[in-house]
Design an enzyme around this catalytic site. Sequence first.
Site, PDB file in Angstrom:
ATOM      1  N   ILE A  90       0.841  -1.209   0.000  1.00 37.20           N
ATOM      2  CA  ILE A  90       0.000   0.000   0.000  1.00 37.20           C
ATOM      3  C   ILE A  90       0.865   1.244   0.000  1.00 37.20           C
ATOM      4  O   ILE A  90       0.604   2.216  -0.680  1.00 37.20           O
ATOM      5  CB  ILE A  90      -0.890   0.083   1.271  1.00 37.20           C
ATOM      6  CG1 ILE A  90      -1.802  -1.111   1.413  1.00 37.20           C
ATOM      7  CG2 ILE A  90      -1.701   1.364   1.262  1.00 37.20           C
ATOM      8  CD1 ILE A  90      -2.574  -1.105   2.723  1.00 37.20           C
ATOM      9  N   ILE A  92       4.028  -0.673   4.185  1.00 34.19           N
ATOM     10  CA  ILE A  92       2.685  -1.063   4.616  1.00 34.19           C
ATOM     11  C   ILE A  92       2.073  -1.962   3.549  1.00 34.19           C
ATOM     12  O   ILE A  92       1.994  -1.571   2.384  1.00 34.19           O
ATOM     13  CB  ILE A  92       1.760   0.171   4.792  1.00 34.19           C
ATOM     14  CG1 ILE A  92       2.480   1.352   5.428  1.00 34.19           C
ATOM     15  CG2 ILE A  92       0.488  -0.200   5.547  1.00 34.19           C
ATOM     16  CD1 ILE A  92       2.838   1.220   6.853  1.00 34.19           C
ATOM     17  N   ASP A 112       4.557  14.325  14.371  1.00 35.38           N
ATOM     18  CA  ASP A 112       4.532  14.208  12.904  1.00 35.38           C
ATOM     19  C   ASP A 112       3.095  14.300  12.385  1.00 35.38           C
ATOM     20  O   ASP A 112       2.660  13.484  11.564  1.00 35.38           O
ATOM     21  CB  ASP A 112       5.210  12.901  12.464  1.00 35.38           C
ATOM     22  CG  ASP A 112       5.706  12.973  11.016  1.00 35.38           C
ATOM     23  OD1 ASP A 112       5.780  14.089  10.461  1.00 35.38           O
ATOM     24  OD2 ASP A 112       6.030  11.915  10.447  1.00 35.38           O
TER      25      ASP A 112
HETATM   26  N1  ATP Z   1      -3.602   0.770   8.731  1.00 32.37           N
HETATM   27  C1  ATP Z   1      -3.434   1.303   7.526  1.00 32.37           C
HETATM   28  N2  ATP Z   1      -4.365   1.122   6.560  1.00 32.37           N
HETATM   29  C2  ATP Z   1      -4.206   1.664   5.323  1.00 32.37           C
HETATM   30  N3  ATP Z   1      -3.160   2.417   4.963  1.00 32.37           N
HETATM   31  C3  ATP Z   1      -2.192   2.638   5.883  1.00 32.37           C
HETATM   32  C4  ATP Z   1      -2.278   2.099   7.206  1.00 32.37           C
HETATM   33  N4  ATP Z   1      -1.175   2.489   7.892  1.00 32.37           N
HETATM   34  C5  ATP Z   1      -0.452   3.238   7.030  1.00 32.37           C
HETATM   35  N5  ATP Z   1      -1.044   3.339   5.835  1.00 32.37           N
HETATM   36  C6  ATP Z   1      -0.566   4.085   4.642  1.00 32.37           C
HETATM   37  O1  ATP Z   1       0.846   3.996   4.567  1.00 32.37           O
HETATM   38  C7  ATP Z   1       1.431   5.292   4.620  1.00 32.37           C
HETATM   39  C8  ATP Z   1       2.717   5.228   5.445  1.00 32.37           C
HETATM   40  O2  ATP Z   1       2.395   4.799   6.760  1.00 32.37           O
HETATM   41  P1  ATP Z   1       3.208   5.248   8.031  1.00 32.37           P
HETATM   42  O3  ATP Z   1       3.241   6.744   8.080  1.00 32.37           O
HETATM   43  O4  ATP Z   1       2.690   4.553   9.222  1.00 32.37           O
HETATM   44  O5  ATP Z   1       4.663   4.702   7.641  1.00 32.37           O
HETATM   45  P2  ATP Z   1       6.097   5.304   7.989  1.00 32.37           P
HETATM   46  O6  ATP Z   1       7.102   4.402   7.399  1.00 32.37           O
HETATM   47  O7  ATP Z   1       6.198   5.522   9.458  1.00 32.37           O
HETATM   48  O8  ATP Z   1       6.034   6.690   7.196  1.00 32.37           O
HETATM   49  P3  ATP Z   1       6.860   8.052   7.401  1.00 32.37           P
HETATM   50  O9  ATP Z   1       8.138   7.875   6.693  1.00 32.37           O
HETATM   51  O10 ATP Z   1       5.989   9.093   6.733  1.00 32.37           O
HETATM   52  O11 ATP Z   1       7.027   8.291   8.861  1.00 32.37           O
HETATM   53  C9  ATP Z   1       0.362   6.210   5.239  1.00 32.37           C
HETATM   54  O12 ATP Z   1       0.505   7.541   4.747  1.00 32.37           O
HETATM   55  C10 ATP Z   1      -0.932   5.562   4.772  1.00 32.37           C
HETATM   56  O13 ATP Z   1      -1.283   6.066   3.497  1.00 32.37           O
END
Ligand code: ATP
Length: 361
Positions: free
Chosen positions: A71, A79, A188
Amino acid sequence: MGKTEIHEAENAKSCSNLDNSCPKQKIKNKKRKNISPILPKIKKFETETGTESLLKIDEMFRNRWHIEGLIGKGGYGEIYLAIDMNRAEEVAIKVEPQKRQGKLARRMILEQKILVTMQGKPHVPMIFASGRTDKNNFIVMQLLSINLGEIRKASPVENVSRGTTGRILLQAIGALRDLHEIGYVHRDVKPANMCFGINRKNRHVLYLLDFGLIRRFKTETGERRRAREKAGFRGTNRYVSLRVHSRLEQTPADDMESLLYTAHELLIGDLPWKYLESNIEIKQNKILMRFEPSKYFTNPDLLNFAEAIYSLDPQIDPPYTKLQEILTPLIGDKKLDDPYDWEEQYYEAIDEYQLSDESSE
Ligand SMILES: Nc1ncnc2c1ncn2[C@@H]1O[C@H](COP(=O)(O)OP(=O)(O)OP(=O)(O)O)[C@@H](O)[C@H]1O
């Protein structure tokens, strides 16, 4: 994370796609039928993801979750959309390498801890399992919609209506209050870290995501922690508060300022520093906005909200209910459970855009 594992994987049922008792087939039969036009889209193949991914498409992860596709890819984790073969349910799986540049990555351990602590709060996704494999940490959680940044970009006018922005903000303030109440700042807050639910019950509920940068600002007994003289930069350039640009310790007021920039982007369509990359220039633009908010916040209710945010004392908890009251006129006669823009082909956002265009001629 091994110790805090919530569920152990049970043996998955194996089945063929034509078998109606097969979890994958059950999902095809009952779900994804126009319940939400904002379901996340998946990238199916490695070539679409560009680089090698942490999990493989079609892999049966932990003998229970069938990986359907990727995703999203954040700066740290990936994700995936997966099917829980035991419960015939779609889920999201966040995966992150245990080590980054040779060091143990703490982000997902923190995130898992906060998700577990906040289970039952309305704006936090459900967590179904968590743990670690040889190389990665993982969290299995409730599947949500595309994020608010993507929802805004899906609008033909690239912004959302007053009614939708207002209801998003009311819920976001509630979500942040719940987090601040247990003593943490998010650090954030931005559109990419907020999504909606995707089933009939929760499709109008906003969820706050990504607790990887949280930090305690209060001790367990409720006193504020002493601020460090110089804090590292945490957050996303475009949305961090002015105080973060000055490397000051973040408090709930900084999350609120990030929410204000989020609000501007959602309702107006962008931020004046959208194309700027230099930290210094972005900071200067934020100072200009703070100095003369009426030039930037053309909507009177959002301007009132901006003035309230700019007058927050970082050492005092924000007046959450008052901030929500300030935003209530933005919503007009809309109820929290009325359809949002994406359920009505964004027609209100388009109407409002055309009206403001006519009045500026
Ligand atoms: N439970 C979920 N269901 C659907 N989409 C999700 C879910 N969790 C995250 N996402 C999607 O994945 C993207 C990235 O998630 P997340 O911010 O948790 O990851 P990250 O690696 O910590 O990102 P960042 O580098 O921005 O900190 C989110 O912007 C969202 O679009």
